[in-house]
Design a protein around this motif. Structure first.
Motif, PDB file in Angstrom:
ATOM      1  N   MET A 276       5.701 -13.437  -4.881  1.00 46.53           N
ATOM      2  CA  MET A 276       4.545 -13.442  -4.149  1.00 46.53           C
ATOM      3  C   MET A 276       4.349 -14.385  -3.025  1.00 46.53           C
ATOM      4  O   MET A 276       3.715 -13.966  -1.939  1.00 46.53           O
ATOM      5  N   GLU A 277       4.686 -15.658  -3.230  1.00 52.76           N
ATOM      6  CA  GLU A 277       4.781 -16.581  -2.374  1.00 52.76           C
ATOM      7  C   GLU A 277       5.476 -16.257  -1.201  1.00 52.76           C
ATOM      8  O   GLU A 277       4.848 -16.236  -0.119  1.00 52.76           O
ATOM      9  N   VAL A 278       6.724 -15.704  -1.177  1.00 52.58           N
ATOM     10  CA  VAL A 278       7.450 -15.405   0.061  1.00 52.58           C
ATOM     11  C   VAL A 278       6.694 -14.043   0.619  1.00 52.58           C
ATOM     12  O   VAL A 278       6.607 -13.682   1.735  1.00 52.58           O
ATOM     13  N   GLY A 279       6.371 -12.987  -0.297  1.00 53.17           N
ATOM     14  CA  GLY A 279       5.887 -11.757   0.347  1.00 53.17           C
ATOM     15  C   GLY A 279       4.535 -11.900   1.109  1.00 53.17           C
ATOM     16  O   GLY A 279       4.437 -11.478   2.209  1.00 53.17           O
ATOM     17  N   PHE A 280       3.626 -12.795   0.397  1.00 52.75           N
ATOM     18  CA  PHE A 280       2.392 -13.112   1.225  1.00 52.75           C
ATOM     19  C   PHE A 280       2.437 -14.008   2.291  1.00 52.75           C
ATOM     20  O   PHE A 280       1.850 -13.891   3.470  1.00 52.75           O
ATOM     21  N   ASN A 281       2.784 -15.123   2.130  1.00 52.58           N
ATOM     22  CA  ASN A 281       3.170 -16.471   3.181  1.00 52.58           C
ATOM     23  C   ASN A 281       4.067 -16.157   4.148  1.00 52.58           C
ATOM     24  O   ASN A 281       3.894 -16.343   5.334  1.00 52.58           O
ATOM     25  N   GLU A 282       5.485 -15.639   3.868  1.00 48.38           N
ATOM     26  CA  GLU A 282       6.521 -15.604   4.812  1.00 48.38           C
ATOM     27  C   GLU A 282       6.478 -14.203   5.691  1.00 48.38           C
ATOM     28  O   GLU A 282       6.699 -14.085   6.518  1.00 48.38           O
ATOM     29  N   LEU A 283       6.556 -13.176   4.600  1.00 51.94           N
ATOM     30  CA  LEU A 283       6.262 -11.740   5.151  1.00 51.94           C
ATOM     31  C   LEU A 283       5.325 -11.199   5.649  1.00 51.94           C
ATOM     32  O   LEU A 283       5.478 -10.085   6.095  1.00 51.94           O
ATOM     33  N   GLN A 284       4.238 -11.801   5.370  1.00 58.79           N
ATOM     34  CA  GLN A 284       2.890 -11.412   5.696  1.00 58.79           C
ATOM     35  C   GLN A 284       2.538 -10.217   5.370  1.00 58.79           C
ATOM     36  O   GLN A 284       1.732  -9.220   5.934  1.00 58.79           O
ATOM     37  N   LEU A 285       2.696  -9.746   4.040  1.00 55.12           N
ATOM     38  CA  LEU A 285       2.288  -8.640   3.287  1.00 55.12           C
ATOM     39  C   LEU A 285       0.999  -8.612   2.979  1.00 55.12           C
ATOM     40  O   LEU A 285       0.567  -9.625   2.760  1.00 55.12           O
ATOM     41  N   HIS A 286       0.375  -7.178   2.733  1.00 54.48           N
ATOM     42  CA  HIS A 286      -1.146  -7.092   2.584  1.00 54.48           C
ATOM     43  C   HIS A 286      -1.064  -6.671   1.107  1.00 54.48           C
ATOM     44  O   HIS A 286      -2.151  -7.112   0.572  1.00 54.48           O
ATOM     45  N   ARG A 287      -0.236  -6.276   0.715  1.00 52.08           N
ATOM     46  CA  ARG A 287       0.023  -5.512  -0.814  1.00 52.08           C
ATOM     47  C   ARG A 287       1.296  -5.771  -1.235  1.00 52.08           C
ATOM     48  O   ARG A 287       2.370  -5.416  -0.666  1.00 52.08           O
ATOM     49  N   ILE A 288       1.421  -5.941  -2.607  1.00 49.11           N
ATOM     50  CA  ILE A 288       2.541  -5.816  -3.393  1.00 49.11           C
ATOM     51  C   ILE A 288       2.327  -5.004  -4.629  1.00 49.11           C
ATOM     52  O   ILE A 288       1.145  -5.298  -5.184  1.00 49.11           O
ATOM     53  N   ASP A 289       3.068  -4.145  -4.860  1.00 48.51           N
ATOM     54  CA  ASP A 289       3.110  -3.216  -6.024  1.00 48.51           C
ATOM     55  C   ASP A 289       4.152  -3.303  -6.904  1.00 48.51           C
ATOM     56  O   ASP A 289       5.356  -3.441  -6.354  1.00 48.51           O
ATOM     57  N   LEU A 290       4.053  -2.730  -7.918  1.00 52.68           N
ATOM     58  CA  LEU A 290       5.111  -2.395  -8.870  1.00 52.68           C
ATOM     59  C   LEU A 290       4.735  -1.408  -9.980  1.00 52.68           C
ATOM     60  O   LEU A 290       3.517  -0.877 -10.048  1.00 52.68           O
ATOM     61  N   ARG A 291       5.820  -0.742 -10.862  1.00 54.10           N
ATOM     62  CA  ARG A 291       5.407   0.047 -11.821  1.00 54.10           C
ATOM     63  C   ARG A 291       6.054  -0.635 -13.033  1.00 54.10           C
ATOM     64  O   ARG A 291       7.262  -1.153 -13.138  1.00 54.10           O
TER      65      ARG A 291
END
Length: 76
Positions: A1-16
């Motif tokens: 999540m660190e990479v997703g939100f800080n580096e990739l600037q994602l707004h949302r991460i989801d999973l199943r």
């Protein structure tokens, strides 16, 4: 999540996650993920069907968790 939100600037991460995987669901919830819904009988198995929970975390929820954590290495 660190990479997703800080580096990739994602707004949302989801999973199943499969409904029988209670340990994983607890782990994801502890990390801040929230259950959004269930995909009933999403996967066929030998003994019937498995359902999947949809879970997600939004960037503001992630940053709120990060800001509420105690400092990892306190300065002396």
């Amino acid at each position: 999540m660190e990479v997703g939100f800080n580096e990739l600037q994602l707004h949302r991460i989801d999973l199943r996650v499969f409904d029988f995987n209670r340990g994983a669901m607890k782990c994801y919830e502890k990390c801040g993920f929230k259950k959004e819904g269930v995909l009933r009988d999403a996967r066929k198995s030998r003994n019937g069907y498995w359902s999947l929970y949809q879970m997600s975390i939004l960037e503001d929820e992630w940053f709120e968790i990060q800001n509420s954590k105690p400092e990892r290495y306190p300065s002396f």
